[in-house]
Design a protein around this motif. Sequence first.
Motif, PDB file in Angstrom:
ATOM      1  N   GLY A 183      -8.988   7.288  13.110  1.00  0.00           N
ATOM      2  CA  GLY A 183      -7.610   8.263  12.492  1.00  0.00           C
ATOM      3  C   GLY A 183      -6.780   7.538  11.869  1.00  0.00           C
ATOM      4  N   LEU A 184      -6.413   5.822  11.741  1.00  0.00           N
ATOM      5  CA  LEU A 184      -5.643   5.511  10.125  1.00  0.00           C
ATOM      6  C   LEU A 184      -6.304   5.061   9.664  1.00  0.00           C
ATOM      7  CD1 LEU A 184      -4.274   2.459  12.982  1.00  0.00           C
ATOM      8  CD2 LEU A 184      -2.726   3.899  11.698  1.00  0.00           C
ATOM      9  N   ILE A 185      -7.979   4.640   9.765  1.00  0.00           N
ATOM     10  CA  ILE A 185      -8.578   5.124   7.918  1.00  0.00           C
ATOM     11  C   ILE A 185      -8.602   6.121   7.560  1.00  0.00           C
ATOM     12  CG2 ILE A 185     -10.958   4.179   7.916  1.00  0.00           C
ATOM     13  CD1 ILE A 185     -10.482   1.950   9.257  1.00  0.00           C
ATOM     14  N   GLN A 186      -8.944   6.756   8.457  1.00  0.00           N
ATOM     15  CA  GLN A 186      -8.974   8.113   7.504  1.00  0.00           C
ATOM     16  C   GLN A 186      -8.032   8.340   6.652  1.00  0.00           C
ATOM     17  OE1 GLN A 186      -9.343  11.613  10.439  1.00  0.00           O
ATOM     18  NE2 GLN A 186     -11.028  12.538   9.714  1.00  0.00           N
ATOM     19  N   ARG A 187      -7.213   8.299   8.021  1.00  0.00           N
ATOM     20  CA  ARG A 187      -5.111   8.336   7.051  1.00  0.00           C
ATOM     21  C   ARG A 187      -4.993   7.767   5.423  1.00  0.00           C
ATOM     22  NH1 ARG A 187      -1.334   8.060  11.339  1.00  0.00           N
ATOM     23  NH2 ARG A 187      -2.719   9.311  11.842  1.00  0.00           N
ATOM     24  N   ALA A 188      -5.864   6.939   5.429  1.00  0.00           N
ATOM     25  CA  ALA A 188      -5.607   6.166   4.916  1.00  0.00           C
ATOM     26  C   ALA A 188      -6.492   6.378   3.711  1.00  0.00           C
ATOM     27  CB  ALA A 188      -5.895   4.051   5.307  1.00  0.00           C
ATOM     28  N   VAL A 220       8.615  11.649   8.957  1.00  0.00           N
ATOM     29  CA  VAL A 220       7.833  10.899   8.535  1.00  0.00           C
ATOM     30  C   VAL A 220       7.064  10.347   9.536  1.00  0.00           C
ATOM     31  CG1 VAL A 220       7.270   8.293   8.311  1.00  0.00           C
ATOM     32  CG2 VAL A 220       8.812   9.772   7.174  1.00  0.00           C
ATOM     33  N   GLU A 221       6.884  10.232  11.063  1.00  0.00           N
ATOM     34  CA  GLU A 221       6.019  10.296  12.158  1.00  0.00           C
ATOM     35  C   GLU A 221       5.331  10.822  12.288  1.00  0.00           C
ATOM     36  OE1 GLU A 221       7.388   8.656  16.694  1.00  0.00           O
ATOM     37  OE2 GLU A 221       8.036   7.241  14.529  1.00  0.00           O
ATOM     38  N   GLU A 222       5.807  12.555  12.525  1.00  0.00           N
ATOM     39  CA  GLU A 222       5.318  13.583  12.662  1.00  0.00           C
ATOM     40  C   GLU A 222       3.884  14.266  12.157  1.00  0.00           C
ATOM     41  OE1 GLU A 222       8.584  16.041  15.249  1.00  0.00           O
ATOM     42  OE2 GLU A 222       7.978  16.702  13.222  1.00  0.00           O
ATOM     43  N   LEU A 223       4.439  13.496  10.054  1.00  0.00           N
ATOM     44  CA  LEU A 223       3.054  13.741   9.424  1.00  0.00           C
ATOM     45  C   LEU A 223       2.417  12.632   9.334  1.00  0.00           C
ATOM     46  CD1 LEU A 223       5.858  15.114   6.730  1.00  0.00           C
ATOM     47  CD2 LEU A 223       3.612  16.457   8.428  1.00  0.00           C
ATOM     48  N   GLY A 224       3.048  11.481   9.818  1.00  0.00           N
ATOM     49  CA  GLY A 224       2.003  10.601   9.452  1.00  0.00           C
ATOM     50  C   GLY A 224       1.947   9.575   7.727  1.00  0.00           C
ATOM     51  N   ALA A 267      -1.944  -0.404  13.318  1.00  0.00           N
ATOM     52  CA  ALA A 267      -1.000   0.481  12.078  1.00  0.00           C
ATOM     53  C   ALA A 267      -1.115  -0.478  11.474  1.00  0.00           C
ATOM     54  CB  ALA A 267      -0.125   0.965  12.397  1.00  0.00           C
ATOM     55  N   ARG A 268      -0.681  -1.178  11.570  1.00  0.00           N
ATOM     56  CA  ARG A 268      -0.124  -2.735  10.287  1.00  0.00           C
ATOM     57  C   ARG A 268      -1.149  -2.855   9.544  1.00  0.00           C
ATOM     58  NH1 ARG A 268       1.128  -7.026  12.859  1.00  0.00           N
ATOM     59  NH2 ARG A 268      -1.200  -8.167  12.433  1.00  0.00           N
ATOM     60  N   VAL A 269      -2.717  -3.066   9.357  1.00  0.00           N
ATOM     61  CA  VAL A 269      -4.349  -3.360   9.073  1.00  0.00           C
ATOM     62  C   VAL A 269      -4.294  -1.331   8.691  1.00  0.00           C
ATOM     63  CG1 VAL A 269      -6.406  -3.201   9.672  1.00  0.00           C
ATOM     64  CG2 VAL A 269      -5.003  -4.165  10.777  1.00  0.00           C
ATOM     65  N   GLY A 270      -3.683  -0.269   9.074  1.00  0.00           N
ATOM     66  CA  GLY A 270      -3.782   0.872   8.581  1.00  0.00           C
ATOM     67  C   GLY A 270      -2.847   0.702   7.333  1.00  0.00           C
ATOM     68  N   SER A 309     -16.857  -3.239  15.775  1.00  0.00           N
ATOM     69  CA  SER A 309     -16.324  -3.543  16.952  1.00  0.00           C
ATOM     70  C   SER A 309     -15.521  -2.318  17.808  1.00  0.00           C
ATOM     71  CB  SER A 309     -15.848  -4.474  17.861  1.00  0.00           C
ATOM     72  OG  SER A 309     -16.227  -5.549  18.721  1.00  0.00           O
ATOM     73  N   LEU A 310     -15.824  -1.506  17.393  1.00  0.00           N
ATOM     74  CA  LEU A 310     -14.009  -0.249  17.692  1.00  0.00           C
ATOM     75  C   LEU A 310     -14.259  -0.282  18.926  1.00  0.00           C
ATOM     76  CD1 LEU A 310     -14.464   2.821  14.904  1.00  0.00           C
ATOM     77  CD2 LEU A 310     -12.449   0.911  15.314  1.00  0.00           C
ATOM     78  N   HIS A 311     -13.486   0.328  19.482  1.00  0.00           N
ATOM     79  CA  HIS A 311     -13.455   0.728  21.519  1.00  0.00           C
ATOM     80  C   HIS A 311     -13.246   1.827  21.207  1.00  0.00           C
ATOM     81  CE1 HIS A 311     -13.773  -3.145  23.049  1.00  0.00           C
ATOM     82  NE2 HIS A 311     -13.151  -4.071  21.717  1.00  0.00           N
ATOM     83  N   LEU A 312     -13.109   2.623  22.074  1.00  0.00           N
ATOM     84  CA  LEU A 312     -13.146   4.319  22.435  1.00  0.00           C
ATOM     85  C   LEU A 312     -11.501   4.277  22.884  1.00  0.00           C
ATOM     86  CD1 LEU A 312     -14.963   6.169  24.601  1.00  0.00           C
ATOM     87  CD2 LEU A 312     -14.673   7.016  22.507  1.00  0.00           C
ATOM     88  N   ASP A 313     -10.557   5.288  21.695  1.00  0.00           N
ATOM     89  CA  ASP A 313      -9.230   5.223  21.988  1.00  0.00           C
ATOM     90  C   ASP A 313      -8.746   4.211  21.079  1.00  0.00           C
ATOM     91  OD1 ASP A 313      -9.351   7.150  24.266  1.00  0.00           O
ATOM     92  OD2 ASP A 313      -9.374   5.402  25.598  1.00  0.00           O
ATOM     93  N   ASP A 314      -9.383   3.437  19.783  1.00  0.00           N
ATOM     94  CA  ASP A 314      -8.601   2.550  19.101  1.00  0.00           C
ATOM     95  C   ASP A 314      -8.238   3.760  18.317  1.00  0.00           C
ATOM     96  OD1 ASP A 314      -8.047   0.647  16.396  1.00  0.00           O
ATOM     97  OD2 ASP A 314      -9.583  -0.148  17.945  1.00  0.00           O
ATOM     98  N   PRO A 315      -6.745   3.483  17.770  1.00  0.00           N
ATOM     99  CA  PRO A 315      -6.144   4.572  16.214  1.00  0.00           C
ATOM    100  C   PRO A 315      -6.914   4.063  15.173  1.00  0.00           C
ATOM    101  CG  PRO A 315      -4.582   2.418  17.617  1.00  0.00           C
ATOM    102  CD  PRO A 315      -5.661   2.523  17.706  1.00  0.00           C
ATOM    103  N   LEU A 316      -7.534   2.823  15.140  1.00  0.00           N
ATOM    104  CA  LEU A 316      -7.861   2.276  13.732  1.00  0.00           C
ATOM    105  C   LEU A 316      -8.342   3.726  13.171  1.00  0.00           C
ATOM    106  CD1 LEU A 316      -7.374   0.302  12.296  1.00  0.00           C
ATOM    107  CD2 LEU A 316      -9.703  -0.708  13.142  1.00  0.00           C
TER     108      LEU A 316
END
Lengths: 351, 351
Positions: free
Chosen positions: B142-147, A46-50, B115-118, B133-140
Amino acid sequence: MSEAVSRPTLEAVAARAGVSRATVSRVVNGADGVREALAERVRRAVEELGYVPNQAARSLVTKRHDAVAVVIAEPETRVFADPFFALQLRGISKELTAHDAQLVLLLTEGRDDHARVGRYLAGGHVDGALVFSLHLDDPLPGLIQRAGVPTVFGGRPGWSDGSRRVVYVDSDNRGGAREAVRHLAGLGRRRIGHITGPLDQTSAVDRLDGYRDVMVDADPRLLVESDFTPADGERAMRELLDRCPDLDAVFAANDLTASGALRVLRERGLRVPEDVAVVGFDDMLPVAEQTDPPLTTVRQDIEEMGRLMTRLLLRGLDRGDGGTGQSGEAAVGGAPRSVVLPTTLIRRASA
Amino acid sequence: MSEAVSRPTLEAVAARAGVSRATVSRVVNGADGVREALAERVRRAVEELGYVPNQAARSLVTKRHDAVAVVIAEPETRVFADPFFALQLRGISKELTAHDAQLVLLLTEGRDDHARVGRYLAGGHVDGALVFSLHLDDPLPGLIQRAGVPTVFGGRPGWSDGSRRVVYVDSDNRGGAREAVRHLAGLGRRRIGHITGPLDQTSAVDRLDGYRDVMVDADPRLLVESDFTPADGERAMRELLDRCPDLDAVFAANDLTASGALRVLRERGLRVPEDVAVVGFDDMLPVAEQTDPPLTTVRQDIEEMGRLMTRLLLRGLDRGDGGTGQSGEAAVGGAPRSVVLPTTLIRRASA
């Protein structure tokens, strides 16, 4: 907009972990009966695949969205201009984050948008709602009831209809106001004016009742209603002084109107507290400390009210059928009860 | 992806679980009277097929929740303390309300909660997202893309990975900064310091680049980074003065840090603009008008940026398959493109 990316499926997780779909499903939904070694493999896949479980399906099974709506029955401009709401949200945010639940703030331009808020609440996007700053005749309580979402109110709702069971968190507005006015009377003040809040809100009505408990048969000219903003506090103070030039004290129903009143008193050349003593309500920092002179006021712990509302809601959700959206009242069960917090008079230089 | 086409039906769930449609319907709608073993089979089929029941299903048919998430990648305390966000939200709120879409503000305590927001964004609760207000290295991102949720960004995102197509609204930060520093140079100033914003944000980097366009080979001691808050503006100004006592001008990367810098200059007995000229960025009212002296600054229309982000998102949703959450890119179609708004130098007394 972000690029198209196919979301990993349950099948992909199953394939990577080398287990059946049913096993993945059980692990993802926290069911028992999966060997720990297998469960660990699934979790790693789950983690690896996101992998993000289909939330709607998972919600159906777990009956939880892990999200709570906050509705402030004021226009969005007011929400950002009045530090009261920021403080309450701070308490709510801390508490929800501690429970890994998402704070979903539903903003509006005004009452006309409340039907839309009701639709969102009914749409199964949150487990419960925290609702504050209600005004009488606001359609929101009815809409919330119809949406069937478990709710805790900030401030006692004003409807008299006993058929609705509600859970709310409030401060002892009447007791606090009584203490404020008694304090002014104890200083020998006799012509004590009151700048009330909006009288379609119970907090303002209760503070007025506390004033009247002490000022029995008060001259009605000593009362002016305001909308709780600094600008309206200025207007109300001018009106009070024009009506009652012999005024020797003012109890303002919140610190923001008190700050406006202080500006007008200074502008008119009246000394505070020598000529006119002033007491506010809230102990909103830094406002109450930065007025000239610093404000004597009735303290209520606004951030703690937000925390407490959140705790009551989450407790209701844990005990009841919370989150199914089927029955707000059942969700509250026999468990959480409304709480009225005590207030404290904070003496500074203004009275 | 063609998931919308092969969306599982109630019939498919019934077939997989080996029960009648009525039984599925009862379980899905939380009705009583279904044996637990049967109910469990239905729930498993629902999960395995990714069946989305009732309200959510209706949303899928109409492909709209009529709700848009706003994510500000800052702690909630910062969101309420910095008027920049209130202004941007004002534009967003007006525009969404005009389209009868609900503004869903997702607040967090900080990056750990992204991660919870994602998960919430992936959960099918909104048609799209506005993220700023994104910062570099923010996981957001990537999370949004996956969402897979259509998104418009406020401010150019900082990643260099060209594989992600993005739509954003930004101001001409570099051009505006260049104009500010040229203005100071035109006043005959030669030792021009720069209080930068947080250099993990493109707005701050671009303004620094604009400064360097004019101050080629500037003394590195003339640069101090800040976090965009007034308090950090004070600290940065002290540091600049300690390092470069001969400083004759400061370009602050936003008005809030400029207001802090002005306080420190006054405290040190330096006259503005005679001894040190100061220019800010934003033209944030009332801040920029109420500083002492009133602030010369670079104007960007923050509320308009919020409106424009919203319009671009809604246009994308109307043209594409927006709202299914299946394909952010398709949702954009060939339509909305990023927009960079011009800035204007506003001259007041500080420079």
